[in-house]
Design an enzyme around this catalytic site. Structure first.
Site, PDB file in Angstrom:
ATOM      1  N   LYS A   1     -11.380  -4.213  12.588  1.00  0.00           N
ATOM      2  CA  LYS A   1     -10.081  -3.135  12.251  1.00  0.00           C
ATOM      3  C   LYS A   1     -10.156  -2.830  10.602  1.00  0.00           C
ATOM      4  CE  LYS A   1      -5.964  -5.122  10.917  1.00  0.00           C
ATOM      5  NZ  LYS A   1      -5.511  -5.107   9.599  1.00  0.00           N
ATOM      6  N   ASN A   2     -10.670  -3.950   9.926  1.00  0.00           N
ATOM      7  CA  ASN A   2     -10.488  -3.722   8.374  1.00  0.00           C
ATOM      8  C   ASN A   2     -11.757  -3.114   7.880  1.00  0.00           C
ATOM      9  OD1 ASN A   2      -8.037  -4.822   8.524  1.00  0.00           O
ATOM     10  ND2 ASN A   2      -8.463  -6.868   7.708  1.00  0.00           N
TER      11      ASN A   2
ATOM     12  N   ARG B   1      -0.958  -1.081   5.972  1.00  0.00           N
ATOM     13  CA  ARG B   1      -1.478  -1.088   4.459  1.00  0.00           C
ATOM     14  C   ARG B   1      -2.534  -0.361   4.004  1.00  0.00           C
ATOM     15  NH1 ARG B   1      -0.170  -3.283  -0.515  1.00  0.00           N
ATOM     16  NH2 ARG B   1      -2.281  -3.930  -1.634  1.00  0.00           N
TER      17      ARG B   1
ATOM     18  N   CYS C   1       1.652  -6.060   6.785  1.00  0.00           N
ATOM     19  CA  CYS C   1       2.080  -7.175   7.034  1.00  0.00           C
ATOM     20  C   CYS C   1       3.063  -7.604   5.987  1.00  0.00           C
ATOM     21  CB  CYS C   1       1.091  -8.258   7.556  1.00  0.00           C
ATOM     22  SG  CYS C   1       0.412  -8.053   9.170  1.00  0.00           S
TER      23      CYS C   1
ATOM     24  N   ARG D   1       2.839  -7.195  -2.255  1.00  0.00           N
ATOM     25  CA  ARG D   1       1.762  -6.691  -2.067  1.00  0.00           C
ATOM     26  C   ARG D   1       1.655  -5.157  -2.828  1.00  0.00           C
ATOM     27  NH1 ARG D   1      -0.213  -6.592   4.187  1.00  0.00           N
ATOM     28  NH2 ARG D   1      -2.451  -6.543   3.171  1.00  0.00           N
TER      29      ARG D   1
ATOM     30  N   ASP E   1      -6.884 -14.435   6.502  1.00  0.00           N
ATOM     31  CA  ASP E   1      -6.176 -13.973   7.912  1.00  0.00           C
ATOM     32  C   ASP E   1      -6.694 -15.126   8.842  1.00  0.00           C
ATOM     33  OD1 ASP E   1      -7.378 -10.677   7.146  1.00  0.00           O
ATOM     34  OD2 ASP E   1      -5.667 -11.845   6.467  1.00  0.00           O
TER      35      ASP E   1
ATOM     36  N   ARG F   1      -1.106  -4.369  16.811  1.00  0.00           N
ATOM     37  CA  ARG F   1      -1.962  -3.707  15.293  1.00  0.00           C
ATOM     38  C   ARG F   1      -3.306  -4.105  15.065  1.00  0.00           C
ATOM     39  NH1 ARG F   1       0.540  -5.120  10.437  1.00  0.00           N
ATOM     40  NH2 ARG F   1      -1.031  -3.745   9.846  1.00  0.00           N
TER      41      ARG F   1
HETATM   42  C1  EPZ Z   1      -7.084  -6.849   2.998  1.00  0.00           C
HETATM   43  O1  EPZ Z   1      -5.622  -6.299   2.432  1.00  0.00           O
HETATM   44  C2  EPZ Z   1      -6.964  -6.667   4.415  1.00  0.00           C
HETATM   45  N1  EPZ Z   1      -6.182  -5.716   5.070  1.00  0.00           N
HETATM   46  C3  EPZ Z   1      -6.188  -8.181   4.718  1.00  0.00           C
HETATM   47  O2  EPZ Z   1      -6.036  -8.199   6.306  1.00  0.00           O
HETATM   48  C4  EPZ Z   1      -6.563  -9.205   4.332  1.00  0.00           C
HETATM   49  O3  EPZ Z   1      -5.762 -10.246   4.204  1.00  0.00           O
HETATM   50  C5  EPZ Z   1      -6.653  -9.204   2.686  1.00  0.00           C
HETATM   51  O4  EPZ Z   1      -7.676  -7.918   2.469  1.00  0.00           O
HETATM   52  C6  EPZ Z   1      -7.482 -10.090   2.045  1.00  0.00           C
HETATM   53  O5  EPZ Z   1      -8.599 -10.537   2.552  1.00  0.00           O
HETATM   54  C7  EPZ Z   1      -6.948  -4.642   5.281  1.00  0.00           C
HETATM   55  O6  EPZ Z   1      -8.214  -4.517   4.962  1.00  0.00           O
HETATM   56  C8  EPZ Z   1      -6.501  -3.455   5.997  1.00  0.00           C
HETATM   57  P1  EPZ Z   1      -6.085  -7.614  -1.283  1.00  0.00           P
HETATM   58  P2  EPZ Z   1      -5.334  -6.080   1.015  1.00  0.00           P
HETATM   59  O7  EPZ Z   1      -5.718  -6.227  -2.133  1.00  0.00           O
HETATM   60  O8  EPZ Z   1      -6.502  -4.895   0.619  1.00  0.00           O
HETATM   61  C9  EPZ Z   1      -2.866  -8.818  -4.926  1.00  0.00           C
HETATM   62  C10 EPZ Z   1      -4.997  -8.519   8.203  1.00  0.00           C
HETATM   63  O9  EPZ Z   1      -4.466  -9.488   8.944  1.00  0.00           O
HETATM   64  N2  EPZ Z   1      -3.020  -7.430  -5.247  1.00  0.00           N
HETATM   65  O10 EPZ Z   1      -7.587  -8.192  -1.496  1.00  0.00           O
HETATM   66  O11 EPZ Z   1      -4.056  -5.519   1.048  1.00  0.00           O
HETATM   67  C11 EPZ Z   1      -2.123  -8.944  -3.440  1.00  0.00           C
HETATM   68  O12 EPZ Z   1      -0.770  -9.109  -3.558  1.00  0.00           O
HETATM   69  C12 EPZ Z   1      -4.719  -8.085   6.870  1.00  0.00           C
HETATM   70  O13 EPZ Z   1      -6.035  -7.767   8.825  1.00  0.00           O
HETATM   71  C13 EPZ Z   1      -2.440  -7.137  -6.353  1.00  0.00           C
HETATM   72  O14 EPZ Z   1      -1.927  -7.896  -7.062  1.00  0.00           O
HETATM   73  O15 EPZ Z   1      -5.685  -7.319   0.237  1.00  0.00           O
HETATM   74  C14 EPZ Z   1      -2.767 -10.254  -2.859  1.00  0.00           C
HETATM   75  O16 EPZ Z   1      -2.207 -11.315  -3.392  1.00  0.00           O
HETATM   76  C15 EPZ Z   1      -3.418  -8.804   6.270  1.00  0.00           C
HETATM   77  N3  EPZ Z   1      -2.504  -5.793  -6.775  1.00  0.00           N
HETATM   78  C16 EPZ Z   1      -4.299 -10.280  -3.287  1.00  0.00           C
HETATM   79  O17 EPZ Z   1      -4.359  -9.343  -4.511  1.00  0.00           O
HETATM   80  C17 EPZ Z   1      -3.245  -4.962  -6.147  1.00  0.00           C
HETATM   81  O18 EPZ Z   1      -3.130  -3.640  -6.496  1.00  0.00           O
HETATM   82  C18 EPZ Z   1      -5.384  -9.968  -2.566  1.00  0.00           C
HETATM   83  O19 EPZ Z   1      -4.995  -8.553  -1.833  1.00  0.00           O
HETATM   84  C19 EPZ Z   1      -3.995  -5.469  -4.713  1.00  0.00           C
HETATM   85  C20 EPZ Z   1      -3.629  -6.424  -4.309  1.00  0.00           C
END
Ligand code: EPZ
Length: 419
Positions: A22-23, A92, A116, A121, A307, A399
């Protein structure tokens, strides 16, 4: 509302072909609009998030055809750069269209993405990266209006957090920027390397993915048809193996990439499961009487994937001893543990730490899914519980998991989906 009825206590036996990731597919579908052309994707999982992304592509003018696990996207005629809130809020990764539309159209108008509810986020890192490339971004309430007053120029972007989404957005936008872009402290997840491969097929010049620094040289695009097969889903792989560990049995995954979830395999081995990997096959044999695994501490890749933490936590609920889970990525990731306690689990969580004390038995009860991986964790616990569990709001699971109920039933689970 979708409700799943599970009667636990039955071991799982058999073979499962791992679905496409998915990702990986979601950012690649957004990337297909970067240059005018036709993209044919195979091994695309049949998921609600993919359905939502197809709706977004069609909304901006792409022609999209689907046939089973194959999706063909014709992005030669983009008619708009605006994505309405009702589409943005579904997932997302809708935010990844920001970089794609800015690169292709020089403008984008969308709102805050959905996804989610795992805690705050924000998308500040996404917006900061795009501004560094020359975008002008106005935010009012949840609306985001972007334009490129002059042109996109390569930049040095240092991410304070190795954000997966922000890395992907920066990579996409940089593909149409003049000069080279260097993304430092980039996310190193396997899906980033997969995206790099696809962008290079489109005619961009991307290198370094999988490491901490990704370099992008803008390209001119390649007119011919681009074919790409989506990599296997490492979190779905971990889910089936954790279900086998919890319920007991012997499950083999085919079409997997074990090195992408080696941290999970190590934790499963620590519980006493036999893990046998051979090429793209990964087999888990569990006699059910598990030992508590060592500490599970999540972090950006190559750390333990956030995850997969709910899945491993559920597999540890009846393990002998106590196990510690530390969540370093999302603030509210432990919400699902409140529901596990309804099944008799002994879990103490404080902030980013949860301690699981193994119990002799779990007992079926009505529970509610709070998010995608939390829902999968409830299913795993229900499979190892005595009696019947009803999982409400199980639609979250659709999803990210293709035919999860059918595959579990084929492995021997007593499971029925309603709605
Ligand atoms: C991706 O989400 C994945 N989703 C998530 O999988 C996964 O848990 C996550 O990466 C971490 O590996 C998809 O790829 C669609 P991040 P993403 O930006 O990109 C903070 C699933 O179950 N952050 O790496 O949203 C954020 O709040 C999903 O398949 C900021 O502060 O994750 C978090 O604490 C759930 N500002 C941390 O960084 C930003 O602009 C990591 O988030 C962006 C993120």
């Amino acid at each position: 509302m979708s409700v799943w009825h599970i009667s636990g206590g039955r071991p799982l036996r058999g073979r499962v072909a791992v679905q496409g990731a998915k990702n990986a597919v979601l950012p690649i579908m957004a990337a297909s609009v970067l240059f005018p052309g036709v993209t044919r994707l195979t091994n695309v999982p049949e998921l609600r998030d993919v359905d939502a992304t197809v709706r977004i592509l069609r909304r901006i003018g792409c022609a999209v055809e689907r046939s089973g696990h194959e999706v063909t996207i014709d992005s030669r005629y983009i008619t708009g750069a605006e994505i309405p809130h009702e589409l943005m809020r579904e997932l997302r990764s809708s935010v990844i269209f920001l970089g794609a539309l800015l690169a292709r159209c020089g403008a984008a108008r969308l709102s805050m993405p959905g996804g989610c509810e795992l805690g705050p986020r924000p998308i500040d890192l996404h917006l900061g990266a795009l501004r560094a490339l020359g975008a002008r971004i106005d935010e009012s309430g949840g609306d985001i209006s972007c334009s490129v007053p002059d042109r996109l120029r390569g930049a040095a972007i240092a991410l304070p957090i190795p954000s997966v989404g922000a890395t992907e957005n920066a990579m996409l936008c940089a593909c149409r920027a003049e000069g080279e872009t260097v993304i430092m402290n980039a996310a190193r997840e396997p899906e980033i390397a997969e995206l790099q491969g696809f962008l290079n097929q489109l005619g961009a010049g991307v290198s370094g993915a999988g490491g901490p620094t990704v370099r992008v040289r803008g390209g001119i695009g390649s007119p011919q048809l681009v074919r790409h097969r989506i990599m296997p889903d490492r979190i779905v792989s971990a889910t089936y193996l954790a279900a086998c560990a919890a319920a007991g049995g012997d499950v083999e995954l085919t079409g997997a990439e074990p090195e992408h979830f080696s941290t999970v395999l190590r934790s499963l081995s620590e519980t006493g499961c036999d893990i046998i990997t051979e090429g793209a096959s990964v087999r888990c044999v569990s006699r059910g009487n598990l030992r508590a695994p060592g500490p599970v501490i999540t972090g950006p890749y190559p750390g333990f994937p956030t995850d997969a933490m709910p899945l491993m936590l559920s597999a540890s609920l009846k393990a002998r001893g106590s196990s510690v889970f530390v969540e370093n990525v999302f603030q509210n990731r432990f919400r699902f543990t409140e529901e596990l306690r309804r099944l008799g689990a002994k879990i103490h969580s404080e902030g980013r730490v949860a301690v699981v004390t193994g119990v002799d038995e779990l007992y079926g009860a009505p529970v509610s899914a709070t998010d995608l991986r939390g829902g999968a964790a409830l299913i795993i616990a229900a499979l190892s519980a005595e009696g019947k569990t009803d999982i409400l709001d199980a639609g979250h699971v659709g999803r990210g998991y293709e035919r999860f109920d059918e595959n579990l039933a084929a492995l021997g689970a007593d499971i029925a989906k309603e709605g």
